[in-house]
Scaffold this active site. Structure first.
Site, mmCIF file in Angstrom:
data_model
loop_
_atom_site.group_PDB
_atom_site.id
_atom_site.type_symbol
_atom_site.label_atom_id
_atom_site.label_comp_id
_atom_site.label_asym_id
_atom_site.label_seq_id
_atom_site.Cartn_x
_atom_site.Cartn_y
_atom_site.Cartn_z
ATOM 1 N N ASP A 82 -19.542 -2.179 10.566
ATOM 2 C CA ASP A 82 -18.832 -0.984 10.086
ATOM 3 C C ASP A 82 -17.600 -0.699 10.957
ATOM 4 O O ASP A 82 -16.792 -1.574 11.180
ATOM 5 C CB ASP A 82 -19.791 0.222 10.032
ATOM 6 C CG ASP A 82 -20.790 0.106 8.870
ATOM 7 O OD1 ASP A 82 -20.565 -0.722 7.971
ATOM 8 O OD2 ASP A 82 -21.790 0.832 8.880
ATOM 9 N N ASP B 213 -22.220 -6.939 9.561
ATOM 10 C CA ASP B 213 -21.281 -5.873 9.229
ATOM 11 C C ASP B 213 -21.464 -4.758 10.262
ATOM 12 O O ASP B 213 -22.461 -4.035 10.225
ATOM 13 C CB ASP B 213 -21.651 -5.397 7.816
ATOM 14 C CG ASP B 213 -20.829 -4.239 7.318
ATOM 15 O OD1 ASP B 213 -20.006 -3.712 8.082
ATOM 16 O OD2 ASP B 213 -21.028 -3.873 6.140
ATOM 17 N N CYS C 205 -18.351 2.763 1.257
ATOM 18 C CA CYS C 205 -18.348 1.411 0.688
ATOM 19 C C CYS C 205 -16.899 1.040 0.386
ATOM 20 O O CYS C 205 -16.132 1.861 -0.116
ATOM 21 C CB CYS C 205 -19.162 1.381 -0.600
ATOM 22 S SG CYS C 205 -18.848 -0.099 -1.583
ATOM 23 N N HIS D 254 -18.030 -8.081 11.849
ATOM 24 C CA HIS D 254 -16.712 -7.545 11.480
ATOM 25 C C HIS D 254 -16.667 -6.048 11.738
ATOM 26 O O HIS D 254 -17.659 -5.335 11.615
ATOM 27 C CB HIS D 254 -16.290 -7.905 10.049
ATOM 28 C CG HIS D 254 -17.166 -7.440 8.935
ATOM 29 N ND1 HIS D 254 -17.194 -6.148 8.489
ATOM 30 C CD2 HIS D 254 -18.028 -8.129 8.152
ATOM 31 C CE1 HIS D 254 -18.031 -6.057 7.473
ATOM 32 N NE2 HIS D 254 -18.568 -7.238 7.252
ATOM 33 N N GLU E 154 -10.436 -6.313 2.589
ATOM 34 C CA GLU E 154 -11.420 -5.727 1.666
ATOM 35 C C GLU E 154 -10.775 -5.268 0.371
ATOM 36 O O GLU E 154 -9.644 -4.748 0.372
ATOM 37 C CB GLU E 154 -12.111 -4.541 2.360
ATOM 38 C CG GLU E 154 -13.050 -3.722 1.490
ATOM 39 C CD GLU E 154 -14.318 -4.455 1.029
ATOM 40 O OE1 GLU E 154 -14.231 -5.642 0.663
ATOM 41 O OE2 GLU E 154 -15.391 -3.818 1.024
ATOM 42 N N TYR F 180 -25.328 -13.536 5.992
ATOM 43 C CA TYR F 180 -24.582 -12.295 6.194
ATOM 44 C C TYR F 180 -25.576 -11.136 6.264
ATOM 45 O O TYR F 180 -26.552 -11.099 5.515
ATOM 46 C CB TYR F 180 -23.605 -12.083 5.030
ATOM 47 C CG TYR F 180 -22.783 -10.830 5.138
ATOM 48 C CD1 TYR F 180 -21.830 -10.683 6.146
ATOM 49 C CD2 TYR F 180 -22.945 -9.783 4.236
ATOM 50 C CE1 TYR F 180 -21.072 -9.530 6.253
ATOM 51 C CE2 TYR F 180 -22.193 -8.621 4.331
ATOM 52 C CZ TYR F 180 -21.248 -8.507 5.348
ATOM 53 O OH TYR F 180 -20.500 -7.353 5.452
ATOM 54 N N ASN G 202 -14.947 -11.243 -0.067
ATOM 55 C CA ASN G 202 -16.169 -10.485 -0.338
ATOM 56 C C ASN G 202 -16.433 -10.506 -1.840
ATOM 57 O O ASN G 202 -15.776 -9.805 -2.597
ATOM 58 C CB ASN G 202 -15.965 -9.044 0.163
ATOM 59 C CG ASN G 202 -17.127 -8.127 -0.169
ATOM 60 O OD1 ASN G 202 -18.186 -8.575 -0.603
ATOM 61 N ND2 ASN G 202 -16.927 -6.833 0.038
ATOM 62 N N GLU H 44 -14.249 -2.654 10.956
ATOM 63 C CA GLU H 44 -13.249 -2.244 9.957
ATOM 64 C C GLU H 44 -12.395 -1.075 10.420
ATOM 65 O O GLU H 44 -12.721 -0.406 11.411
ATOM 66 C CB GLU H 44 -13.948 -1.912 8.635
ATOM 67 C CG GLU H 44 -14.778 -0.646 8.697
ATOM 68 C CD GLU H 44 -15.884 -0.587 7.639
ATOM 69 O OE1 GLU H 44 -16.390 -1.649 7.235
ATOM 70 O OE2 GLU H 44 -16.234 0.535 7.244
ATOM 71 N N ARG I 90 -11.851 -6.334 9.737
ATOM 72 C CA ARG I 90 -11.793 -6.016 8.294
ATOM 73 C C ARG I 90 -10.775 -4.906 8.108
ATOM 74 O O ARG I 90 -10.771 -3.933 8.869
ATOM 75 C CB ARG I 90 -13.175 -5.571 7.822
ATOM 76 C CG ARG I 90 -13.145 -4.774 6.520
ATOM 77 C CD ARG I 90 -14.526 -4.569 5.962
ATOM 78 N NE ARG I 90 -14.591 -3.388 5.123
ATOM 79 C CZ ARG I 90 -15.644 -3.036 4.392
ATOM 80 N NH1 ARG I 90 -16.734 -3.785 4.413
ATOM 81 N NH2 ARG I 90 -15.631 -1.943 3.651
ATOM 82 N N ASP J 216 -24.434 3.980 1.717
ATOM 83 C CA ASP J 216 -23.645 3.282 2.744
ATOM 84 C C ASP J 216 -22.484 4.165 3.189
ATOM 85 O O ASP J 216 -21.332 3.896 2.871
ATOM 86 C CB ASP J 216 -23.164 1.967 2.115
ATOM 87 C CG ASP J 216 -22.431 1.072 3.092
ATOM 88 O OD1 ASP J 216 -22.562 1.264 4.305
ATOM 89 O OD2 ASP J 216 -21.697 0.189 2.611
#
Ligand SMILES: C[C@](O)(C(=O)O)[C@H](CC(=O)O)C(=O)O
Ligand SMILES: [Mg+2]
Length: 297
Positions: free
Chosen positions: A91, A89, A126, A116, A191, A48, A213, A118, A161, A62
């Site tokens: 985002d 990721d 985060c 992914h 999430e 990942y 996760n 989101e 996500r 983040d």
């Protein structure tokens, strides 16, 4: 040697096969290309590439500061050093739906097996902190449709996500997950679910692979492989675990050097030179060109 010999297309097929097997695939987060090799050597199913780690690595929080280019380049550096499939990721996809499509194409070219995207509002946060917000359903679905339409390899995994759990609750999570699947998402990453009951509820609602996760110091319980398998979860990520371990060791090691004036008491906690060279496959470079393998341990 140099880079993994497995092609990106084969890694994507391996990921698809792994997901179809019904087994739980475990993907620790690599904090650099070398740690991706360690993840492979230790027998994991995939790697990942965490946005939180990528930001932290640059000394940044983040909060959506990293760019599509930075993420694509770093994810590509990590992906090409391992024969395992790597999932990154992405985002919010770095912009409007057309940007999301372009992000996906860049990640395909960089050799990733999937990503992914989101449904947080930009700038994202985060997923385990308070104060995040999510976009409306229409916008969330447009991002996923754009990702799916944009990809050229149908095996590139587009995972949706949703961060809606912490904003609107479990029922909203289930509604959104179903809508994201209808929009073409290959897998769902719900999430910040709080525990097993919530995973079971989402599992019952959608048929596609589900990701859990297992990030530390967050909102959810840390569930074991067995618990996750029993819940019917297909993928588990430990996104920041290796970075936290490495930084924890670095913090303690620096304290020791300050206190004792030498690192000699720390040697048994270090990766040795021989172990590093084995991980780098140093010897293979010698077979390729005898001139570069002329050292003795
Ligand atoms: C999974 C995650 O998106 C990540 O970037 O690794 C983070 C992890 C974390 O910050 O602990 C998340 O938002 O959960
Ligand atoms: Mg992230």
């Amino acid at each position: 040697m140099l880079y993994a010999s497995t092609t990106a297309a084969d890694k994507r097929v391996a990921l698809r096969d792994g997901l179809a097997s019904g087994r739980l695939l475990q993907l620790p987060g690599a904090f650099n290309p070398l740690s991706a090799r360690l993840i492979e050597a230790k027998g994991f199913d995939g790697v990942y590439v965490s946005g939180a780690v990528l930001s932290a690595d640059l000394g940044l929080p983040d909060i959506g500061l990293t760019t599509a280019t930075e993420v694509t380049v770093r994810a590509g550096q990590i992906a090409r050093m391992t024969g395992l499939p790597a999932i990154v990721d992405a985002d919010t996809g770095f912009g409007e739906p057309m940007n999301v499509a372009r992000t996906v194409q860049g990640l395909e070219d960089a050799g990733l097996a999937g990503c992914h995207i989101e449904d947080q509002v930009n700038p994202k946060r985060c997923g385990h902190l308070d104060g995040k917000t999510v976009v409306d359903e229409d916008t969330a679905l447009k991002r996923i449709r754009a990702a799916v339409d944009g990809r050229r390899d149908p095996n590139f995994l587009v995972m949706a996500r949703t961060d809606i759990r912490a904003v609107d609750g479990l029922a909203a999570t289930i509604d959104r997950a179903k809508a994201l699947v209808d929009a073409g998402a290959d897998a769902i990453f719900p999430e910040a679910l709080t525990g097993p009951e919530e995973f079971a509820a989402v599992r019952a609602a959608v048929d596609v692979p589900l990701l859990a996760n297992m990030t530390e110091f967050g909102k959810g319980q840390l569930l074991t492989r067995q618990q996750l398998e029993d819940l019917g979860i297909n993928l588990v990520i430990y996104p920041v675990t290796l970075l936290r371990l490495a930084m924890g060791a670095a913090m303690a090691g620096l304290d020791t050097i300050r206190a004792e004036g030498t690192q000699s008491g720390l040697l048994d906690r270090m990766q040795t030179r021989a172990e590093l060279y084995e991980l780098l496959d140093y010897e293979a470079y010698g077979q390729f060109d005898t001139d570069v393998f002329n050292f003795r341990l």
